[in-house]
Design a protein around this motif. Structure first.
Motif, mmCIF file in Angstrom:
data_model
loop_
_atom_site.group_PDB
_atom_site.id
_atom_site.type_symbol
_atom_site.label_atom_id
_atom_site.label_comp_id
_atom_site.label_asym_id
_atom_site.label_seq_id
_atom_site.Cartn_x
_atom_site.Cartn_y
_atom_site.Cartn_z
ATOM 1 N N GLN A 1 29.443 16.523 24.318
ATOM 2 C CA GLN A 1 29.311 16.935 25.714
ATOM 3 C C GLN A 1 28.647 18.309 25.763
ATOM 4 O OE1 GLN A 1 33.681 15.050 26.749
ATOM 5 N NE2 GLN A 1 33.053 16.916 27.800
ATOM 6 N N ILE A 2 27.693 18.463 26.671
ATOM 7 C CA ILE A 2 27.005 19.750 26.798
ATOM 8 C C ILE A 2 27.976 20.826 27.253
ATOM 9 C CG2 ILE A 2 25.277 20.995 28.158
ATOM 10 C CD1 ILE A 2 23.505 18.579 27.993
ATOM 11 N N ASP A 3 28.886 20.468 28.181
ATOM 12 C CA ASP A 3 29.913 21.408 28.630
ATOM 13 C C ASP A 3 31.130 20.614 29.068
ATOM 14 O OD1 ASP A 3 29.500 20.530 31.349
ATOM 15 O OD2 ASP A 3 27.778 21.884 31.453
ATOM 16 N N ASP A 4 32.166 21.292 29.551
ATOM 17 C CA ASP A 4 33.411 20.596 29.877
ATOM 18 C C ASP A 4 33.356 19.820 31.186
ATOM 19 O OD1 ASP A 4 33.399 22.684 31.671
ATOM 20 O OD2 ASP A 4 35.285 23.574 30.997
ATOM 21 N N LYS A 5 32.207 19.816 31.852
ATOM 22 C CA LYS A 5 32.035 19.049 33.084
ATOM 23 C C LYS A 5 31.064 17.882 32.908
ATOM 24 C CE LYS A 5 34.707 21.632 35.664
ATOM 25 N NZ LYS A 5 35.990 21.100 36.189
ATOM 26 N N SER A 6 30.473 17.766 31.746
ATOM 27 C CA SER A 6 29.447 16.744 31.538
ATOM 28 C C SER A 6 30.046 15.491 30.909
ATOM 29 C CB SER A 6 28.338 17.291 30.635
ATOM 30 O OG SER A 6 28.832 17.529 29.323
ATOM 31 N N ASN A 7 29.324 14.396 31.020
ATOM 32 C CA ASN A 7 29.718 13.143 30.397
ATOM 33 C C ASN A 7 29.004 12.974 29.066
ATOM 34 O OD1 ASN A 7 31.340 12.076 32.647
ATOM 35 N ND2 ASN A 7 29.387 11.959 33.732
ATOM 36 N N SER A 8 29.663 12.335 28.133
ATOM 37 C CA SER A 8 29.034 12.046 26.848
ATOM 38 C C SER A 8 28.096 10.850 26.986
ATOM 39 C CB SER A 8 30.101 11.739 25.794
ATOM 40 O OG SER A 8 30.754 10.512 26.109
ATOM 41 N N ILE A 9 27.245 10.668 25.995
ATOM 42 C CA ILE A 9 26.359 9.506 25.991
ATOM 43 C C ILE A 9 27.187 8.224 25.915
ATOM 44 C CG2 ILE A 9 24.631 8.251 24.634
ATOM 45 C CD1 ILE A 9 23.390 10.961 23.924
ATOM 46 N N GLY A 10 28.224 8.229 25.081
ATOM 47 C CA GLY A 10 29.085 7.057 24.968
ATOM 48 C C GLY A 10 29.723 6.693 26.293
ATOM 49 N N ALA A 11 30.207 7.697 27.008
ATOM 50 C CA ALA A 11 30.836 7.444 28.305
ATOM 51 C C ALA A 11 29.844 6.846 29.290
ATOM 52 C CB ALA A 11 31.431 8.733 28.861
ATOM 53 N N MET A 12 28.610 7.329 29.270
ATOM 54 C CA MET A 12 27.610 6.790 30.187
ATOM 55 C C MET A 12 27.238 5.352 29.842
ATOM 56 S SD MET A 12 25.082 9.872 31.345
ATOM 57 C CE MET A 12 24.920 10.717 29.772
ATOM 58 N N GLY B 1 34.427 11.247 35.149
ATOM 59 C CA GLY B 1 35.233 12.418 35.470
ATOM 60 C C GLY B 1 36.120 12.834 34.309
ATOM 61 N N GLU B 2 37.201 13.523 34.619
ATOM 62 C CA GLU B 2 38.084 14.076 33.586
ATOM 63 C C GLU B 2 38.710 12.988 32.729
ATOM 64 O OE1 GLU B 2 39.393 16.783 31.191
ATOM 65 O OE2 GLU B 2 38.177 17.274 32.964
ATOM 66 N N GLU B 3 39.141 11.885 33.355
ATOM 67 C CA GLU B 3 39.746 10.801 32.586
ATOM 68 C C GLU B 3 38.731 10.167 31.636
ATOM 69 O OE1 GLU B 3 42.987 9.403 32.161
ATOM 70 O OE2 GLU B 3 43.246 11.466 32.873
ATOM 71 N N GLY B 4 37.510 10.032 32.094
ATOM 72 C CA GLY B 4 36.464 9.498 31.231
ATOM 73 C C GLY B 4 36.226 10.391 30.029
ATOM 74 N N ARG B 5 36.189 11.696 30.264
ATOM 75 C CA ARG B 5 35.978 12.642 29.160
ATOM 76 C C ARG B 5 37.142 12.610 28.181
ATOM 77 N NH1 ARG B 5 33.191 15.298 33.352
ATOM 78 N NH2 ARG B 5 35.087 16.143 34.308
ATOM 79 N N ARG B 6 38.330 12.338 28.673
ATOM 80 C CA ARG B 6 39.517 12.338 27.817
ATOM 81 C C ARG B 6 39.655 11.040 27.024
ATOM 82 N NH1 ARG B 6 44.809 10.788 27.970
ATOM 83 N NH2 ARG B 6 44.610 9.837 30.040
ATOM 84 N N GLN B 7 39.326 9.928 27.675
ATOM 85 C CA GLN B 7 39.611 8.633 27.059
ATOM 86 C C GLN B 7 38.454 8.022 26.285
ATOM 87 O OE1 GLN B 7 41.580 5.669 29.486
ATOM 88 N NE2 GLN B 7 42.503 7.219 30.813
ATOM 89 N N ILE B 8 37.219 8.232 26.745
ATOM 90 C CA ILE B 8 36.084 7.512 26.138
ATOM 91 C C ILE B 8 35.499 8.348 25.008
ATOM 92 C CG2 ILE B 8 33.900 6.329 26.568
ATOM 93 C CD1 ILE B 8 34.706 6.229 29.540
ATOM 94 N N HIS C 1 20.582 6.967 34.411
ATOM 95 C CA HIS C 1 21.418 7.397 33.289
ATOM 96 C C HIS C 1 20.636 7.449 31.979
ATOM 97 C CE1 HIS C 1 25.234 8.003 35.196
ATOM 98 N NE2 HIS C 1 25.133 6.858 35.847
ATOM 99 N N ASN C 2 19.613 6.619 31.861
ATOM 100 C CA ASN C 2 18.772 6.709 30.670
ATOM 101 C C ASN C 2 18.116 8.089 30.592
ATOM 102 O OD1 ASN C 2 17.520 5.564 28.301
ATOM 103 N ND2 ASN C 2 15.635 5.382 29.474
ATOM 104 N N GLY C 3 17.712 8.615 31.739
ATOM 105 C CA GLY C 3 17.149 9.963 31.758
ATOM 106 C C GLY C 3 18.172 11.004 31.336
ATOM 107 N N GLN C 4 19.418 10.861 31.812
ATOM 108 C CA GLN C 4 20.474 11.792 31.419
ATOM 109 C C GLN C 4 20.773 11.673 29.929
ATOM 110 O OE1 GLN C 4 23.531 10.459 34.141
ATOM 111 N NE2 GLN C 4 23.123 12.137 35.561
ATOM 112 N N ILE C 5 20.789 10.442 29.428
ATOM 113 C CA ILE C 5 21.051 10.222 28.011
ATOM 114 C C ILE C 5 19.979 10.895 27.159
ATOM 115 C CG2 ILE C 5 21.048 8.432 26.227
ATOM 116 C CD1 ILE C 5 22.470 6.604 28.321
#
Length: 213
Positions: free
Chosen positions: A85-96, A135-142, A201-205
């Protein structure tokens, strides 16, 4: 001042893009006379596909091209890279990636099963709500999954889409119900959204991939 050539070229490109997206109407009779393509590993052949109504096959071929681009971007990433994750507010590639599967799954329920958005049972919500909302749950679980996990989820969901598309005629794409902004929205628009959502999302990835440690 735009030259005639520039204006004409831009107009042609715009019309071509809109036609591919399904936003310019082509008489169904025209597509009906096009010989459907056989299933192919070449993602750059956009058009009717054997086993599908002409417009539905063309839509599916566009979705397949977009999916191919996503897979080519992520297929060699490690688990650590997928979790980055780039920062604590971003989503990971896996999560996306899991989010893309969740989005497609929910549009299947809404359009194929004609369920009101969010009315599906708790078992489905338990599996897909976290990756859908992120969101936060996604960052925690995925996290902690290899790339094969995400690719298998994407393929599993896409196979359902392919099976359901094959059961329908092109007229199904035009069925409309209030949806986006409470306005009448047809099934074609909803599935075009699934495709362009994946493009976003491909662009974000790609952005995150370019900043991996």
């Amino acid at each position: 001042m735009k030259t005639t050539f520039q204006s004409g070229r831009r107009g042609f490109l715009k019309r071509s893009a809109l036609t591919t997206a399904g936003l310019i109407t082509i008489p169904m009779a025209n597509l009906a006379h096009i010989k459907p393509m056989k299933a192919s590993d070449n993602p750059y052949l956009i058009g009717p596909i054997e086993g599908y109504a002409p417009r539905i096959g063309t839509l599916l071929s566009t979705m397949n091209m977009m999916r191919n681009w996503v897979i080519s971007t992520v297929k060699d990433l490690t688990t650590e890279e997928l979790d980055f994750q780039i920062d604590d507010k971003s989503n990971s590639i896996g999560a996306m990636l899991l989010h893309l599967a969740a989005c497609e799954r929910y549009y299947q329920l809404n359009t194929f099963d004609e369920m009101e958005w969010g009315s599906w049972d708790d078992a489905i919500k338990k599996e897909w709500d976290v990756p859908m909302k992120l969101g936060e749950e996604g960052r925690r679980q995925i996290k902690g999954h290899a790339i094969d996990y995400y690719l298998e989820k994407l393929e599993e969901v896409r196979n359902i889409t392919k099976e359901e598309f094959a059961k329908r005629e092109d007229s199904w794409l035009m069925i409309s119900k209030p949806f986006f902004e409470g306005k009448l929205t047809n099934n074609h628009c909803k599935w075009f959204h699934v495709c362009e959502h994946e493009s976003n999302h491909n662009g974000q990835i790609k952005f995150i991939k370019g900043r991996l440690p």
